[in-house]
Design an enzyme around this catalytic site. Sequence first.
Site, PDB file in Angstrom:
ATOM      1  N   CYS A 120      -7.773  -5.957   5.950  1.00 22.03           N
ATOM      2  CA  CYS A 120      -6.443  -6.143   5.364  1.00 22.03           C
ATOM      3  C   CYS A 120      -5.899  -7.536   5.699  1.00 22.03           C
ATOM      4  CB  CYS A 120      -5.498  -5.030   5.803  1.00 22.03           C
ATOM      5  SG  CYS A 120      -3.984  -4.954   4.795  1.00 22.03           S
ATOM      6  N   HIS A 226      -8.467  -0.701   3.589  1.00 21.10           N
ATOM      7  CA  HIS A 226      -8.598  -0.159   4.946  1.00 21.10           C
ATOM      8  C   HIS A 226      -9.768   0.813   4.992  1.00 21.10           C
ATOM      9  CE1 HIS A 226      -4.889  -1.632   6.918  1.00 21.10           C
ATOM     10  NE2 HIS A 226      -4.456  -1.717   5.670  1.00 21.10           N
ATOM     11  N   GLU A 228     -11.070   2.222   7.528  1.00 26.31           N
ATOM     12  CA  GLU A 228     -10.791   3.285   8.497  1.00 26.31           C
ATOM     13  C   GLU A 228      -9.881   4.356   7.926  1.00 26.31           C
ATOM     14  OE1 GLU A 228      -7.236   0.577   9.011  1.00 26.31           O
ATOM     15  OE2 GLU A 228      -9.340   0.407   8.406  1.00 26.31           O
ATOM     16  N   ASP A 280       5.161  20.430   7.664  1.00 28.88           N
ATOM     17  CA  ASP A 280       6.444  20.529   8.348  1.00 28.88           C
ATOM     18  C   ASP A 280       6.183  21.146   9.722  1.00 28.88           C
ATOM     19  OD1 ASP A 280       7.803  19.525   6.181  1.00 28.88           O
ATOM     20  OD2 ASP A 280       8.279  21.485   5.355  1.00 28.88           O
ATOM     21  N   ASP A 437      16.628  13.597   0.644  1.00 26.11           N
ATOM     22  CA  ASP A 437      16.807  15.044   0.482  1.00 26.11           C
ATOM     23  C   ASP A 437      18.058  15.312  -0.356  1.00 26.11           C
ATOM     24  OD1 ASP A 437      14.597  15.723   2.058  1.00 26.11           O
ATOM     25  OD2 ASP A 437      15.768  15.628   3.892  1.00 26.11           O
ATOM     26  N   ASN A 502      12.383  14.352  -2.126  1.00 22.16           N
ATOM     27  CA  ASN A 502      12.442  15.804  -2.074  1.00 22.16           C
ATOM     28  C   ASN A 502      13.504  16.320  -3.052  1.00 22.16           C
ATOM     29  OD1 ASN A 502      10.633  15.988   0.339  1.00 22.16           O
ATOM     30  ND2 ASN A 502      12.323  14.863   1.280  1.00 22.16           N
TER      31      ASN A 502
END
Length: 582
Positions: A120, A226, A228, A280, A437, A502
């Site tokens: 990167c 990337h 990884e 969550d 939210d 959300n």
Amino acid sequence: MPSRQAAAVEASTSTPRATSRVPARCRTSSLVCKASNSANREVTLLDYGAGNVRSVRNAIKKLGYTIRDVEKPSDLASADKLVFPGVGSFGQAMKILTKKGLVGPLKDYIASGRPFLGICLGLQLLFEGSEESGGCEGLGVIPGAVTQFDTRLGLPVPHIGWNNIAPTRGSALLDGVGDRRVYYVHSYRSATPSPANSEWVLATTQYGGEFVAAVNRGSVSAVQFHPEKSGATGLDILAGFLHPKEAVAARQAAKEAASSPASPPSGPSGLARRVIACLDVRSNDQGDLVVTKGDQYDVREKDGGRDVRNLGKPVDLAARYFEEGADEVAFLNITGFRDCVMEDTPMLEVLRRASERVFVPLTAGGGGREGGEKGGRGERRSRHQTAESGADKVSIGSDAVDAAQAYYVRGGVADGSTAIEQISAVYGKQAVVVSIDPRRVYVTDPAAVPHTTVRTAKAGPHGEQYCWWQCTVKGGREGRDIGAVELAKAVEALGAGEILLNCIDNDGVGKGFDLELVDAVSRAVTIPVIASSGAGCPQHFSEVFHSTGAAAALAAGIFHRREVGIAEVKLHLREQNIPARL
């Protein structure tokens, strides 16, 4: 770690176990075993203190190597293999390298012909300069300059996600890898191919035009993506650098051993639409961290003792989703809005253990005000701890609402005081995800409210034809006088690199994403938007990608309960001619 926290982590993790559900093409055991059988394999890692280097460490160790860190400039002179991962801003990186006296020794190492791999920013710094940070000089190893993506083309920036690589010639680094997708996250692109750097260019990628994806000259290699974080493909590429002959042989053997007569639909090339698995996480009543899910954020069972709903152990579930093909995994510490900050819980240990088994990007969020200090060293300390523990991005929720409201009070002026600004300045905007939210608010007259409204196809309870989306804080328990569109614009201006959108009304319902909300926000900003809340079947994913500008879609409960499989979603997207990584 206190004994209660240690017990919570043990209860939340377990030893990896073999599984027969992992497709053979996803395994890297042959490369790992070949490397592990050879003694005295050591890699020197140049970690200048920015970004998620733990993931690079874990990937190198998985391939059977030990790591020695560069602690002083003279360590570069004795290195046999050097890996230079970089995340953050070009100017900040050059400043740190100069301050530590590493610029000259690093150039000397590269000129010596010993194996070198830049990742990167570790590639970008090899060029002559960059437009980033107001314009500054690079190491000058490769002709060309790093430039910013052109947002006028209508593409989300940063360039985040899984895109194809197109090799320009053969190499041990990429031979056998072909055009499989790899993971990118950057706002500034490497130089474009030119006659001056043609002998360096190994592969290119298309995103708003062609740019250099990988370079190689002799033993010096570097990639913009990337590895990884690019799953099995990325581990293959790392193996191609660490032990090239073995890697090429292993790839050829795997190709010859493949015997599946039915191949999945190829699908269109280009940046894939991401499918993200969200966990969550919160403490249950016994003090263990568990993955949970609820309706409109109520995570307790509806009968009996009202225990916290337990859908599994965080690390095990994250590893399962990696094996099943999730493009990213997000950990959201929903205990956090009850004043339990992330650095005071076992969540950091969960991230550390997950990063040893999950080689796709990890996002960590929640945990209250990062570090307990608003806009100060607390956010920087928390972000550093989170990155050191294995997270690639930090998700900011309630604090972002405060920051946006203050931004508008100042007349739309950024003053550098917010966590968004401070984190993006040091680690790059791609490290900051703002979680919004909102809930619907219906109105009869758009002129009656100062918020952006839309004419809705879903009328309100009294026949209202318009709505806006009110932002909430504290897990949806408190509303604020700011709309989702206005919040999105503000956090983009402050330096956020991505929005996790959300919808409280749709959460846990399983009837699809709020397409009107996702469309309104994705039209208002140029940064990527992740659609969340409401997924119940594969068709809901194709709907949101066809109908809005969403760059990714996230689900939780349907994956936890195995109602829908991630591979099932990916195959459906391909069948609908939507770019997807398989």
